[in-house]
Design a protein around this motif. Structure first.
Motif, PDB file in Angstrom:
ATOM      1  N   ALA A  60       0.838  -1.205   0.000  1.00 30.75           N
ATOM      2  CA  ALA A  60       0.000   0.000   0.000  1.00 30.75           C
ATOM      3  C   ALA A  60       0.872   1.253   0.000  1.00 30.75           C
ATOM      4  N   THR A  61       0.473   2.238  -0.758  1.00 31.06           N
ATOM      5  CA  THR A  61       1.216   3.500  -0.845  1.00 31.06           C
ATOM      6  C   THR A  61       0.922   4.378   0.374  1.00 31.06           C
ATOM      7  N   PRO A  62       1.744   5.416   0.608  1.00 28.67           N
ATOM      8  CA  PRO A  62       1.418   6.364   1.680  1.00 28.67           C
ATOM      9  C   PRO A  62       0.014   6.940   1.521  1.00 28.67           C
ATOM     10  N   GLY A  63      -0.381   7.238   0.288  1.00 27.00           N
ATOM     11  CA  GLY A  63      -1.714   7.787   0.066  1.00 27.00           C
ATOM     12  C   GLY A  63      -2.808   6.814   0.464  1.00 27.00           C
ATOM     13  N   ALA A  64      -2.612   5.534   0.186  1.00 24.52           N
ATOM     14  CA  ALA A  64      -3.605   4.526   0.561  1.00 24.52           C
ATOM     15  C   ALA A  64      -3.703   4.394   2.075  1.00 24.52           C
ATOM     16  N   ILE A  65      -2.564   4.504   2.745  1.00 22.69           N
ATOM     17  CA  ILE A  65      -2.579   4.427   4.217  1.00 22.69           C
ATOM     18  C   ILE A  65      -3.327   5.627   4.791  1.00 22.69           C
ATOM     19  N   LEU A  66      -3.062   6.814   4.261  1.00 24.11           N
ATOM     20  CA  LEU A  66      -3.745   8.011   4.755  1.00 24.11           C
ATOM     21  C   LEU A  66      -5.250   7.931   4.485  1.00 24.11           C
ATOM     22  N   LYS A  67      -5.630   7.335   3.354  1.00 23.44           N
ATOM     23  CA  LYS A  67      -7.065   7.182   3.064  1.00 23.44           C
ATOM     24  C   LYS A  67      -7.720   6.229   4.047  1.00 23.44           C
ATOM     25  N   LEU A  68      -7.005   5.159   4.415  1.00 28.03           N
ATOM     26  CA  LEU A  68      -7.547   4.224   5.400  1.00 28.03           C
ATOM     27  C   LEU A  68      -7.751   4.922   6.750  1.00 28.03           C
ATOM     28  N   VAL A  69      -6.790   5.779   7.119  1.00 28.07           N
ATOM     29  CA  VAL A  69      -6.942   6.544   8.364  1.00 28.07           C
ATOM     30  C   VAL A  69      -8.191   7.408   8.279  1.00 28.07           C
ATOM     31  N   ALA A  70      -8.372   8.068   7.143  1.00 28.56           N
ATOM     32  CA  ALA A  70      -9.517   8.968   6.973  1.00 28.56           C
ATOM     33  C   ALA A  70     -10.839   8.227   7.126  1.00 28.56           C
ATOM     34  N   THR A  71     -10.994   7.148   6.387  1.00 27.90           N
ATOM     35  CA  THR A  71     -12.281   6.447   6.406  1.00 27.90           C
ATOM     36  C   THR A  71     -12.554   5.819   7.773  1.00 27.90           C
ATOM     37  N   THR A  72     -11.489   5.388   8.440  1.00 31.87           N
ATOM     38  CA  THR A  72     -11.675   4.784   9.762  1.00 31.87           C
ATOM     39  C   THR A  72     -12.080   5.840  10.791  1.00 31.87           C
ATOM     40  N   LEU A  73     -11.425   6.997  10.767  1.00 28.88           N
ATOM     41  CA  LEU A  73     -11.777   8.041  11.725  1.00 28.88           C
ATOM     42  C   LEU A  73     -13.195   8.535  11.492  1.00 28.88           C
ATOM     43  N   ILE A  74     -13.574   8.693  10.231  1.00 32.14           N
ATOM     44  CA  ILE A  74     -14.926   9.181   9.935  1.00 32.14           C
ATOM     45  C   ILE A  74     -15.982   8.209  10.454  1.00 32.14           C
ATOM     46  N   SER A  75     -15.679   6.896  10.367  1.00 34.53           N
ATOM     47  CA  SER A  75     -16.681   5.900  10.750  1.00 34.53           C
ATOM     48  C   SER A  75     -16.660   5.551  12.232  1.00 34.53           C
TER      49      SER A  75
END
Length: 203
Positions: A60-75
């Motif tokens: 996973a790229t840095p961008g993919a990791i940051l997106k996972l953080v985003a979606t997890t925090l939102i949910s």
């Protein structure tokens, strides 16, 4: 040091560790002028992030990791901090794109995170919010000579920005209802921003 996927994972795991260590402090700050749940909410969110990181593809790229953080925090994070930090990490992931490192995009990534929070929360510098830590952090990072120096400068500026919220009258959120009684209290969102950016520098 390359700001690659391994660094991004270390950063987020370090954030999870430090939020867990300081959740009582963050909640205490929020109890003084807010809902009193900032530390508990962030700890729940980053605990969930840590669990989901384990399931992410190894490449996973840095961008993919940051997106996972985003979606997890939102949910998983309620109150104001979930949508605000979720938006910040989502915009950061978009600025990172599919690149293998954040070396060339770090300042753009930090600026995108800050701009996402501004767009979501409509706050300005001086409102006694996390923007008072993010804005000087982005400016300091932009003036640094290289990515590693930018991370350190951003962390230093965010910590100074968080401290500088103490004499401010809040103009956003629940703290704004307190008027001048908010003076003397540090904004909890600015303090957690400083924690997140210090973890980035230490990772």
């Amino acid at each position: 040091m390359a700001l690659d996927a391994a660094w991004t994972r270390r950063w987020i795991e370090l954030v999870a560790d430090r939020v867990a260590e300081r959740k009582a402090e963050l909640t205490h700050l929020d109890r003084d002028i807010g809902d009193g749940d900032h530390g508990e909410n962030l700890d729940r969110g980053f605990t969930a992030v840590r669990a989901r990181l384990a399931d992410l593809d190894a490449d996973a790229t840095p961008g993919a990791i940051l997106k996972l953080v985003a979606t997890t925090l939102i949910s998983t994070v309620g109150g104001a901090s979930g949508p605000l930090y979720g938006t910040a990490f989502l915009k950061a992931s978009m600025a990172a794109g599919d690149a293998a490192t954040l070396d060339d995009s770090l300042v753009d990534v930090l600026a995108a995170a800050r701009d996402g929070i501004v767009a979501r929360g409509k706050a300005e510098p001086g409102d006694k919010t996390m923007i008072d830590a993010w804005t000087p952090a982005v400016e300091a990072a932009g003036a640094a000579p290289d990515p590693v120096a930018a991370l350190a400068a951003a962390a230093d500026a965010a910590e100074a920005g968080a401290a500088a919220t103490e004499p401010l009258v809040a103009r956003k959120g629940r703290a704004s209802y307190l008027g001048e009684r908010a003076i003397g209290h540090r904004d909890p969102g600015s303090e957690s921003t400083a924690l997140i950016l210090r973890a980035a520098a230490d990772a």
